[in-house]
Design a protein around this motif. Structure first.
Motif: not given
Length: 283
Positions: A29-48
């Motif tokens: 896991m990267p820095l927490v801020g980068d992890a939150l970006i990864d999570i948001a992007q993963d969720y965004f792609v899935f929802l799209c």
């Protein structure tokens, strides 16, 4: 002391998940801020991807046949522009599908609002999928509804629930730490992305969300400290042809249980009666 208590409580239950993933980067896991970006992007792609069943992503417009069904319930917000004559325009996120990935677009960082939108869309999709599947069973179901029902990913509801709950937890973490105005971006200052103010328990929540992403959990075992064991298997995966997956999960449970037992024993010897108090042993 509070972090020690959080650690002790986290050891009360052992959970082992076996997931299916199409590709693995094998990175920590990267820095927490980068992890939150990864999570948001993963969720965004899935929802799209899940939203494509109900409208046109390129234009961001909800399909005409889907509008009446969407307005038949009050949960979540649709990731589309409202159709003509919509009863409540506040139940739509008209530009959700038209954005770049959160954290990549200089005008759209990963924020509390982004996670709130992700949660709302996941909630809408859960209900919309259920409504369309029911409507497709009606004798007068139109061809568009029947086709849409055939395109719905039947494994997605648990993932949508995960997105809802994890988004809620991330928002709670950021609000408690006074980070409601934080907008995380790729390449921004490392100190900001490190988010040093977070507690260990907060980081554990982010780590699990980052690890699980939007993968499908095919097997899960939970072991309570009082000895109760529950194993869940995704329907269709409990066959002889899935013997390799079952074997991998069994080995993971054995390894995790040995490590967990060691940790609980070590914590008990270190903390003495403090751990007994946490599990309700007052004797």
């Amino acid at each position: 002391m509070s972090q020690f208590v959080d650690l002790a409580r986290s050891l009360l239950t052992l959970e082992i998940n076996t997931v299916l993933k199409s590709g693995m980067s094998a990175e920590k896991m990267p820095l927490v801020g980068d992890a939150l970006i990864d999570i948001a992007q993963d969720y965004f792609v899935f929802l799209c991807e899940q939203s494509n069943v109900f409208g046109e992503r390129r234009t961001g417009v909800l399909a005409t046949w889907a509008a009446p069904l969407s307005e038949g319930f009050d949960w979540g917000r649709a990731p589309f522009a409202p159709s003509a004559g919509a009863k409540d325009g506040t139940r739509y996120l008209a530009d959700f599908l038209l954005h770049d990935l959160p954290g990549n677009d200089p005008a759209r960082g990963t924020t509390v609002q982004v996670f709130d939108n992700l949660r709302e869309v996941a909630s809408w999709l859960r209900q919309m999928q259920a409504v369309v599947l029911d409507a497709a069973q009606e004798p007068d179901a139109g061809p568009e509804v029947i086709h849409a029902a055939s395109q719905i990913d039947r494994d997605s509801p648990p993932i949508l629930t995960r997105i809802q709950r994890n988004s809620d937890q991330v928002m709670d973490i950021m609000k408690r730490r006074g980070l409601t105005a934080l907008s995380l971006q790729r390449g921004m200052d490392e100190d900001a992305r490190r988010m040093a103010d977070l507690k260990t328990a907060d980081i554990v929540i982010v780590r699990k969300a980052w690890d699980m992403g939007t993968e499908t959990v095919v097997m899960q075992s939970t072991i309570q400290i009082d000895g109760d064991v529950v194993t869940r298997v995704l329907k269709g995966r409990d066959t002889a042809s899935n013997g390799v997956i079952i074997g991998v999960h069994r080995d993971a449970v054995d390894t995790s249980f040995r490590y967990w037992s060691f940790m609980v024993d070590a914590l008990g010897r270190f903390a003495g009666k403090a751990v007994n108090a946490l599990v309700g042993d007052t004797g």
